[in-house]
Design a protein around this motif. Structure first.
Motif, PDB file in Angstrom:
ATOM      1  N   ALA A  64     109.312 130.907  72.963  1.00 17.54           N
ATOM      2  CA  ALA A  64     108.146 130.545  73.407  1.00 17.54           C
ATOM      3  C   ALA A  64     108.643 130.579  75.385  1.00 17.54           C
ATOM      4  CB  ALA A  64     108.779 128.782  73.339  1.00 17.54           C
ATOM      5  N   MET A  65     110.086 130.620  76.163  1.00 21.45           N
ATOM      6  CA  MET A  65     109.778 131.490  77.268  1.00 21.45           C
ATOM      7  C   MET A  65     108.972 132.559  77.282  1.00 21.45           C
ATOM      8  SD  MET A  65     112.288 130.676  79.896  1.00 21.45           S
ATOM      9  CE  MET A  65     112.339 131.744  81.054  1.00 21.45           C
ATOM     10  N   PHE A  66     109.398 133.124  76.705  1.00 20.83           N
ATOM     11  CA  PHE A  66     107.930 134.565  77.051  1.00 20.83           C
ATOM     12  C   PHE A  66     106.564 133.819  77.105  1.00 20.83           C
ATOM     13  CE2 PHE A  66     105.779 139.076  75.653  1.00 20.83           C
ATOM     14  CZ  PHE A  66     106.610 139.671  76.575  1.00 20.83           C
ATOM     15  N   LEU A  67     106.639 132.890  76.252  1.00 22.02           N
ATOM     16  CA  LEU A  67     105.338 133.344  76.261  1.00 22.02           C
ATOM     17  C   LEU A  67     104.645 132.377  77.813  1.00 22.02           C
ATOM     18  CD1 LEU A  67     103.883 131.772  72.711  1.00 22.02           C
ATOM     19  CD2 LEU A  67     103.148 133.721  73.862  1.00 22.02           C
ATOM     20  N   THR A  68     105.778 131.660  77.958  1.00 20.30           N
ATOM     21  CA  THR A  68     105.900 130.966  79.150  1.00 20.30           C
ATOM     22  C   THR A  68     105.291 131.752  80.511  1.00 20.30           C
ATOM     23  OG1 THR A  68     106.995 128.989  78.012  1.00 20.30           O
ATOM     24  CG2 THR A  68     107.466 129.707  81.213  1.00 20.30           C
ATOM     25  N   ALA A  69     106.244 133.220  80.605  1.00 18.00           N
ATOM     26  CA  ALA A  69     106.508 133.787  81.153  1.00 18.00           C
ATOM     27  C   ALA A  69     104.944 134.775  81.730  1.00 18.00           C
ATOM     28  CB  ALA A  69     107.362 135.231  80.793  1.00 18.00           C
ATOM     29  N   LEU A  70     104.926 134.491  80.041  1.00 19.43           N
ATOM     30  CA  LEU A  70     103.227 135.158  80.066  1.00 19.43           C
ATOM     31  C   LEU A  70     102.669 135.071  80.925  1.00 19.43           C
ATOM     32  CD1 LEU A  70     102.696 136.830  76.466  1.00 19.43           C
ATOM     33  CD2 LEU A  70     102.515 138.202  78.413  1.00 19.43           C
ATOM     34  N   ALA A  71     102.618 133.492  80.674  1.00 15.74           N
ATOM     35  CA  ALA A  71     101.312 132.428  81.501  1.00 15.74           C
ATOM     36  C   ALA A  71     101.655 132.272  83.225  1.00 15.74           C
ATOM     37  CB  ALA A  71     101.005 131.203  80.454  1.00 15.74           C
ATOM     38  N   ALA A  72     102.798 133.067  83.745  1.00 14.13           N
ATOM     39  CA  ALA A  72     103.057 132.650  84.801  1.00 14.13           C
ATOM     40  C   ALA A  72     102.107 132.940  86.269  1.00 14.13           C
ATOM     41  CB  ALA A  72     104.596 132.921  85.484  1.00 14.13           C
ATOM     42  N   PRO A  73     101.690 134.240  85.539  1.00 11.34           N
ATOM     43  CA  PRO A  73     100.476 134.503  86.827  1.00 11.34           C
ATOM     44  C   PRO A  73      99.220 133.573  86.684  1.00 11.34           C
ATOM     45  CG  PRO A  73     101.163 136.156  85.560  1.00 11.34           C
ATOM     46  CD  PRO A  73     102.460 134.659  85.052  1.00 11.34           C
ATOM     47  N   GLY A  74      99.455 132.397  85.773  1.00 15.26           N
ATOM     48  CA  GLY A  74      98.287 131.727  85.831  1.00 15.26           C
ATOM     49  C   GLY A  74      98.958 129.771  86.517  1.00 15.26           C
ATOM     50  N   ALA A  75     100.349 129.872  86.246  1.00 17.98           N
ATOM     51  CA  ALA A  75     100.588 128.406  86.085  1.00 17.98           C
ATOM     52  C   ALA A  75      99.910 127.691  86.802  1.00 17.98           C
ATOM     53  CB  ALA A  75     102.290 128.601  86.419  1.00 17.98           C
ATOM     54  N   PHE A  76      99.614 128.138  88.058  1.00 17.60           N
ATOM     55  CA  PHE A  76      98.188 127.140  89.060  1.00 17.60           C
ATOM     56  C   PHE A  76      97.147 126.508  88.346  1.00 17.60           C
ATOM     57  CE2 PHE A  76     102.092 127.136  90.881  1.00 17.60           C
ATOM     58  CZ  PHE A  76     102.955 125.860  91.609  1.00 17.60           C
ATOM     59  N   GLY A  77      96.717 127.765  87.826  1.00 12.45           N
ATOM     60  CA  GLY A  77      94.885 127.862  87.812  1.00 12.45           C
ATOM     61  C   GLY A  77      94.738 128.502  88.616  1.00 12.45           C
ATOM     62  N   GLN A  78      92.962 128.426  88.411  1.00 14.82           N
ATOM     63  CA  GLN A  78      92.068 128.868  89.065  1.00 14.82           C
ATOM     64  C   GLN A  78      91.623 128.400  89.923  1.00 14.82           C
ATOM     65  OE1 GLN A  78      89.567 130.867  87.188  1.00 14.82           O
ATOM     66  NE2 GLN A  78      89.065 132.727  88.828  1.00 14.82           N
ATOM     67  N   LEU A  79      91.688 129.012  91.725  1.00 13.41           N
ATOM     68  CA  LEU A  79      90.974 128.112  92.873  1.00 13.41           C
ATOM     69  C   LEU A  79      90.853 129.145  93.644  1.00 13.41           C
ATOM     70  CD1 LEU A  79      91.889 125.351  94.281  1.00 13.41           C
ATOM     71  CD2 LEU A  79      93.980 126.635  95.552  1.00 13.41           C
ATOM     72  N   GLY A  80      89.458 128.451  93.466  1.00 14.06           N
ATOM     73  CA  GLY A  80      88.126 129.650  94.193  1.00 14.06           C
ATOM     74  C   GLY A  80      88.335 131.122  93.702  1.00 14.06           C
ATOM     75  N   ASP A  81      88.556 131.938  94.845  1.00 13.29           N
ATOM     76  CA  ASP A  81      89.002 133.353  94.474  1.00 13.29           C
ATOM     77  C   ASP A  81      90.062 133.785  94.474  1.00 13.29           C
ATOM     78  OD1 ASP A  81      85.445 133.642  96.517  1.00 13.29           O
ATOM     79  OD2 ASP A  81      85.783 133.408  93.985  1.00 13.29           O
ATOM     80  N   VAL A  82      90.730 133.031  94.685  1.00 14.14           N
ATOM     81  CA  VAL A  82      92.537 133.574  94.269  1.00 14.14           C
ATOM     82  C   VAL A  82      93.186 133.445  93.022  1.00 14.14           C
ATOM     83  CG1 VAL A  82      95.194 131.894  94.997  1.00 14.14           C
ATOM     84  CG2 VAL A  82      93.114 131.578  96.382  1.00 14.14           C
ATOM     85  N   ALA A  83      93.491 134.581  93.279  1.00 14.68           N
ATOM     86  CA  ALA A  83      94.439 134.976  91.951  1.00 14.68           C
ATOM     87  C   ALA A  83      95.317 134.202  90.947  1.00 14.68           C
ATOM     88  CB  ALA A  83      95.340 136.458  91.903  1.00 14.68           C
ATOM     89  N   GLY A  84      95.064 133.102  90.277  1.00 18.09           N
ATOM     90  CA  GLY A  84      95.890 132.431  89.961  1.00 18.09           C
ATOM     91  C   GLY A  84      95.624 131.823  88.552  1.00 18.09           C
ATOM     92  N   GLY A  85      94.873 132.799  87.454  1.00 15.41           N
ATOM     93  CA  GLY A  85      94.203 132.508  86.262  1.00 15.41           C
ATOM     94  C   GLY A  85      93.298 131.125  86.095  1.00 15.41           C
TER      95      GLY A  85
END
Length: 399
Positions: free
Chosen positions: A84-105
């Motif tokens: 589960a921690m590994f999946l959490t790390a995989l999703a970390a770059p997009g943890a805050f979702g997408q905001l405009g053109d900011v890279a956030g997943g």
């Protein structure tokens, strides 16, 4: 009379080292998050993700120092938590979702982060409840801690359903406050720990974070011409990372471990929580920021750094030293003057980074750190030799 120290020494197990490898990947993902969005908001998001990942890792350090995590059901639950921690790390770059053109997943990444992080924290509670069947005091301590622990992770999961931007960020802030504050509210009564094991695990995570800085340094030059100037700049960056290693492991780690083993049980638990769980976080955060600064420096070593990158380079090391200052204050009750001066000097160097080529910033950082290491090594040589010799004799006696 005060309670005498009760020391139950454990060794770091292969399973715990395996778990630490997952945390290595988590740090890499945090650096990637900030590198994709090198703004002040991007740094804040990166530090928020790092904080929740740190508290998940810390929880499993307490498990390993309390019981044999490789025994029976505990091993299975630990491995599930690691997945589960590994999946959490995989999703970390997009943890805050997408905001405009900011890279956030995407929202999917934010939801994956929330679900898997909650699973990691829930597994922690389950493991400790299993342990608590044979250790009533530990079970009572978990009962006090669990509500805050699960509430914080639940709020991060709920945040994934909110719109990206300030609503999600606000709920994250509340979740972090709950997660970080829960151990203070619950107290440390009933916990058990092995001083050597506990100190060693935190020392290993410092090495892990330093390794991430070296990875960022290597990746930063992987697509560049390997000429003499580039190689010299790489060695300069490596020397800075090596200085951070020296500043922690030469005497700080040794003195802290000895202090942890010398106090009574209640004092030891509080000391472990404060100086290791809380004050190692700014150290790790500072190293992660340094990794970002090194990565950005090698985009073009002849160009000036952007302000955020300069702050990451110099301010990251300053934050690392702040962690050292707080660590010493909590352990020894004293303040380190020379590290305070260097911390302030590094903060003063942040404007320099935007005015000179990146290679000059790298040389400046290395020079300042080398001066600090040299001064402390020479000025405190007798005390340093005595401490290291006593430490070696103690461990030789154990074997």
């Amino acid at each position: 009379m005060s309670e005498q120290p009760v020391v139950v020494e454990r060794r770091v197990t292969p399973l715990e080292l395996f778990f630490d490898l997952v945390f290595v990947f988590s740090l890499t993902q945090v650096t990637a998050l900030m590198a994709a969005d090198p703004t002040w908001l991007g740094l804040l998001r990166g530090m928020a993700v790092l904080t929740v990942l740190w508290w998940a890792w810390v929880a499993y350090v307490w498990i390993g120092t309390t019981t044999d995590a490789e025994d029976g059901v505990a091993r299975i639950v630990m491995l599930a938590a690691m997945g589960a921690m590994f999946l959490t790390a995989l999703a970390a770059p997009g943890a805050f979702g997408q905001l405009g053109d900011v890279a956030g997943g995407s929202r999917d990444q934010a939801l994956l982060f929330g679900v898997t992080y909650f699973a990691v924290r829930l597994a922690h509670v389950v493991l400790f409840r299993v342990i608590g069947r044979d250790k009533p005091d530990v079970g009572a301590a978990v009962a006090r801690l669990a509500p805050g622990l699960l509430l914080g992770s639940a709020l991060i999961l709920v945040a994934a359903f909110l719109p990206p931007g300030w609503p999600r960020g606000l709920l994250w802030a509340v979740a972090i406050a709950v997660d970080v504050g829960a151990p203070l509210v619950a107290g440390t009564k009933g916990w058990e720990l092995s001083p050597h094991h506990f100190a060693e695990r935190h020392g290993l995570v410092i090495i892990i974070a330093l390794g991430e800085s070296l990875v960022a340094l290597g990746v930063g030059v992987s697509d560049q011409l390997y000429d003499v100037r580039t190689m010299i700049a790489v060695l300069v960056g490596f020397a800075s990372v090596a200085c951070l290693w020296w500043l922690y492991f030469d005497v700080v780690a040794i003195a802290a471990e000895r202090r942890l083993a010398s106090v009574d049980v209640e004092q030891r638990n509080r000391l472990a929580r404060d100086s290791f769980n809380y004050f190692h976080l700014p150290m790790v955060a500072g190293i992660v920021l340094l990794a970002l600064g090194l990565k950005k420096s090698f985009v073009d070593i002849d160009s000036e750094l952007k302000l955020v990158a300069s702050f990451a380079l110099f301010g990251g090391v300053a934050l690392y030293l702040l962690g050292h200052l707080l660590f010493r204050k909590r352990n020894m009750g004293s303040w380190n003057l020379q590290r305070t001066v260097i911390m302030l000097l590094l903060l003063a160097c942040v404007p320099l980074g935007v005015a000179v080529p990146a290679w000059v910033s790298l040389v400046t950082l290395m020079s300042v750190l080398l001066a600090l290491v040299t001064y402390e090594t020479l000025a405190f040589a007798p005390w340093r030799r005595h401490l290291r010799a006593a430490h070696e004799d103690h461990h030789a006696g154990e074997h």
